[in-house]
Design an enzyme around this catalytic site. Sequence first.
Site, PDB file in Angstrom:
ATOM      1  N   GLU A  71      38.116  37.449  29.545  1.00 57.65           N
ATOM      2  CA  GLU A  71      38.980  37.701  30.702  1.00 57.65           C
ATOM      3  C   GLU A  71      40.240  36.867  30.568  1.00 57.65           C
ATOM      4  O   GLU A  71      40.181  35.693  30.185  1.00 57.65           O
ATOM      5  CB  GLU A  71      38.320  37.293  32.031  1.00 57.65           C
ATOM      6  CG  GLU A  71      37.260  38.215  32.539  1.00 57.65           C
ATOM      7  CD  GLU A  71      36.638  37.729  33.858  1.00 57.65           C
ATOM      8  OE1 GLU A  71      37.348  37.086  34.664  1.00 57.65           O
ATOM      9  OE2 GLU A  71      35.445  37.996  34.049  1.00 57.65           O
ATOM     10  N   ASN A  75      36.714  33.130  29.206  1.00 55.34           N
ATOM     11  CA  ASN A  75      37.645  33.548  30.250  1.00 55.34           C
ATOM     12  C   ASN A  75      38.647  32.423  30.413  1.00 55.34           C
ATOM     13  O   ASN A  75      38.266  31.266  30.606  1.00 55.34           O
ATOM     14  CB  ASN A  75      36.927  33.759  31.594  1.00 55.34           C
ATOM     15  CG  ASN A  75      36.002  34.964  31.562  1.00 55.34           C
ATOM     16  OD1 ASN A  75      35.959  35.697  30.576  1.00 55.34           O
ATOM     17  ND2 ASN A  75      35.257  35.171  32.636  1.00 55.34           N
ATOM     18  N   GLN A 104      32.451  44.212  41.828  1.00 52.38           N
ATOM     19  CA  GLN A 104      33.873  44.314  42.126  1.00 52.38           C
ATOM     20  C   GLN A 104      34.437  45.720  41.986  1.00 52.38           C
ATOM     21  O   GLN A 104      35.520  45.997  42.500  1.00 52.38           O
ATOM     22  CB  GLN A 104      34.658  43.360  41.227  1.00 52.38           C
ATOM     23  CG  GLN A 104      34.385  41.913  41.548  1.00 52.38           C
ATOM     24  CD  GLN A 104      35.075  40.978  40.581  1.00 52.38           C
ATOM     25  OE1 GLN A 104      34.587  40.750  39.489  1.00 52.38           O
ATOM     26  NE2 GLN A 104      36.206  40.427  40.959  1.00 52.38           N
ATOM     27  N   TYR A 148      44.902  42.748  39.760  1.00 53.14           N
ATOM     28  CA  TYR A 148      44.944  42.327  38.355  1.00 53.14           C
ATOM     29  C   TYR A 148      45.029  43.505  37.384  1.00 53.14           C
ATOM     30  O   TYR A 148      45.219  43.320  36.200  1.00 53.14           O
ATOM     31  CB  TYR A 148      43.657  41.575  37.994  1.00 53.14           C
ATOM     32  CG  TYR A 148      43.535  40.142  38.449  1.00 53.14           C
ATOM     33  CD1 TYR A 148      43.971  39.107  37.633  1.00 53.14           C
ATOM     34  CD2 TYR A 148      42.950  39.820  39.663  1.00 53.14           C
ATOM     35  CE1 TYR A 148      43.818  37.782  38.015  1.00 53.14           C
ATOM     36  CE2 TYR A 148      42.799  38.491  40.063  1.00 53.14           C
ATOM     37  CZ  TYR A 148      43.233  37.476  39.229  1.00 53.14           C
ATOM     38  OH  TYR A 148      43.082  36.161  39.611  1.00 53.14           O
ATOM     39  N   ASN A 158      28.097  35.700  33.303  1.00 50.35           N
ATOM     40  CA  ASN A 158      29.522  35.490  33.473  1.00 50.35           C
ATOM     41  C   ASN A 158      29.715  34.210  34.289  1.00 50.35           C
ATOM     42  O   ASN A 158      29.232  34.100  35.422  1.00 50.35           O
ATOM     43  CB  ASN A 158      30.161  36.656  34.232  1.00 50.35           C
ATOM     44  CG  ASN A 158      31.659  36.435  34.419  1.00 50.35           C
ATOM     45  OD1 ASN A 158      32.423  36.543  33.462  1.00 50.35           O
ATOM     46  ND2 ASN A 158      32.077  36.099  35.633  1.00 50.35           N
ATOM     47  N   GLU A 159      30.387  33.264  33.711  1.00 49.67           N
ATOM     48  CA  GLU A 159      30.873  32.068  34.401  1.00 49.67           C
ATOM     49  C   GLU A 159      29.851  31.334  35.271  1.00 49.67           C
ATOM     50  O   GLU A 159      30.007  31.269  36.502  1.00 49.67           O
ATOM     51  CB  GLU A 159      32.085  32.421  35.271  1.00 49.67           C
ATOM     52  CG  GLU A 159      33.249  33.007  34.518  1.00 49.67           C
ATOM     53  CD  GLU A 159      34.508  33.137  35.380  1.00 49.67           C
ATOM     54  OE1 GLU A 159      34.430  32.914  36.599  1.00 49.67           O
ATOM     55  OE2 GLU A 159      35.566  33.448  34.825  1.00 49.67           O
ATOM     56  N   HIS A 211      26.775  38.942  36.746  1.00 50.78           N
ATOM     57  CA  HIS A 211      28.156  38.603  37.096  1.00 50.78           C
ATOM     58  C   HIS A 211      28.173  38.300  38.597  1.00 50.78           C
ATOM     59  O   HIS A 211      28.629  39.114  39.408  1.00 50.78           O
ATOM     60  CB  HIS A 211      29.093  39.753  36.716  1.00 50.78           C
ATOM     61  CG  HIS A 211      30.553  39.372  36.661  1.00 50.78           C
ATOM     62  ND1 HIS A 211      31.347  39.618  35.569  1.00 50.78           N
ATOM     63  CD2 HIS A 211      31.363  38.766  37.557  1.00 50.78           C
ATOM     64  CE1 HIS A 211      32.587  39.191  35.800  1.00 50.78           C
ATOM     65  NE2 HIS A 211      32.621  38.675  37.022  1.00 50.78           N
ATOM     66  N   SER A 257      38.691  41.210  44.741  1.00 51.29           N
ATOM     67  CA  SER A 257      38.703  39.824  44.290  1.00 51.29           C
ATOM     68  C   SER A 257      37.792  39.039  45.229  1.00 51.29           C
ATOM     69  O   SER A 257      37.993  39.032  46.439  1.00 51.29           O
ATOM     70  CB  SER A 257      40.133  39.279  44.319  1.00 51.29           C
ATOM     71  OG  SER A 257      40.115  37.889  44.146  1.00 51.29           O
ATOM     72  N   TRP A 258      36.783  38.386  44.648  1.00 45.26           N
ATOM     73  CA  TRP A 258      35.657  37.796  45.393  1.00 45.26           C
ATOM     74  C   TRP A 258      36.028  37.102  46.693  1.00 45.26           C
ATOM     75  O   TRP A 258      35.439  37.364  47.737  1.00 45.26           O
ATOM     76  CB  TRP A 258      34.926  36.776  44.505  1.00 45.26           C
ATOM     77  CG  TRP A 258      34.470  37.354  43.219  1.00 45.26           C
ATOM     78  CD1 TRP A 258      35.112  37.260  42.012  1.00 45.26           C
ATOM     79  CD2 TRP A 258      33.300  38.139  42.986  1.00 45.26           C
ATOM     80  NE1 TRP A 258      34.397  37.925  41.051  1.00 45.26           N
ATOM     81  CE2 TRP A 258      33.273  38.464  41.622  1.00 45.26           C
ATOM     82  CE3 TRP A 258      32.249  38.578  43.796  1.00 45.26           C
ATOM     83  CZ2 TRP A 258      32.276  39.223  41.041  1.00 45.26           C
ATOM     84  CZ3 TRP A 258      31.235  39.337  43.220  1.00 45.26           C
ATOM     85  CH2 TRP A 258      31.264  39.655  41.860  1.00 45.26           C
TER      86      TRP A 258
END
Length: 475
Positions: A375, A297, A18, A437, A160-161, A116, A428-429
């Site tokens: 996050e 997050n 990103q 942000y 991440n996530e 990520h 942003s993906w």
Amino acid sequence: MNKFENDFIFGGATAAFQVEGAAKEDGRGPCCWDEYLDRPESTFNGDVASDFYHKYKEDLELSNKFGINGIRISISWSRVIPDGVGEVNPKGIKFYNDLIDECLKNNVEPFVTLHHFDTPLSLFKDGDWLNRKTIDHFINFAKVCFENFGDRVSKWATFNEPWSVAQNGYIIGNFPPSIKYDIPKAVQTMHNMMVAHAKTIELYKSMNLKGEIGIVHTLEGKCPITDLEEDKRAAYLDDTLANKFMLDACFKGEYSEETLETVNTILSKNNGSFTIYDGDLDVIKSAASKIDFLGMNYYSSHFLKAYEGESKIHHNGTGEKGTSIFALKGIGARVSNPEVETTDWDWPIYPQGLYDMLTRIKRDYPNYKKIYIAENGMGYKDDFVDGKIDDTPRIEYIKKHFNYILKAISEGVVVKGYYVWSLIDVLSWSNGYNKRYGLFYVDFNNQNRYAKKSAYWMKKVAETKQLVDPSEIEY
Ligand code: BGP
């Protein structure tokens, strides 16, 4: 309690794909996102992003100047091992060595995530996390990172996530591989990532390095929209799939009987199942006693209503308020709650959900050692007026969440830091560059950086350890 402890980290978060850009520079190989954003219907890509690859020194200097003493970065697997499995790229190693050194020079402690979302393209094409061989290749990549950077990095996250990888890739279809409504594949992805996570924890601990290692989960509150039993059930089902399944794996070291039964019920309604292979549960069990922290997050919570129809989703990726649809077969529908405001991208703003999640971790997973809010932040269409960006709504958002963090801390939840998403404006993906942000505005035409009002506010908070009123900020 209305003050943060002196050792509380006030950080900013980024992720390699990103922010870095330089997608074809210095031997970096392609990752799944390069190909995904290269398709004709995509209106943006990550070729330049926020040009962090060339501008990280400036960004770290800014961080230091504004009291930010931690940064989440992630390591691009395909910059370090361009095809994911073979030769290590010395220029990739050099970049991250320089970046980590620069963080330390500026007193901005790096918190490094190994994955990520950006699986190397060749591995992605071979099935990504549905292919069990990816687990071994990931362990190899992790080892390269621990060997090269482990002397200076003291906070590592395996993933991440994983929920976003699973949900967005196989249920919503707005992440590669862009498949919709395939809950069985989503569950298999999560499980395989849990095995990779556990094996990475084992590896790290076997290397006797000095830092700590954990995982970053996105945890979304799931609230029934009414007191009706069927709405409560919908919230429970969504929660089990999105939150409980992987929290159980990471902190209980097993899928509890109840969790497994619930997930299997959801899967059977979706004509599928998932497989746990020999040895998986042993390594998951063993890693759960070694994990050092939970990175949480938190952006939002969902309000659930019972739903019996076929799956139906529309992703609002443009910021056209009120256009989202989300209903899943065998689970329920996410609906709007008229009492809760939302962002332009229809994300409910519900800070109490963060408190609920923090206290739940303490209650249900008492062996957690500490939590970092890895996050939290607000997507906003910032107005750039004469070089200034007044993002008071973002400050209000962050302040409300900080208040609930302080409340949880006062009730004994161990929270040691907060990383605002994001440090600087980033790609942003699934929304592109207009969903901002950052504490620092990026003019994507020339890559200049400008401190937003939120950066000045954060500086004051980091200095005083208190939640100052945004109106006190001279800007
Ligand atoms: C998290 C990701 C981040 C970031 C953030 C905001 O899920 O870890 O990488 O993108 O969400 O999401 P979005 O950019 O979709 O608004």
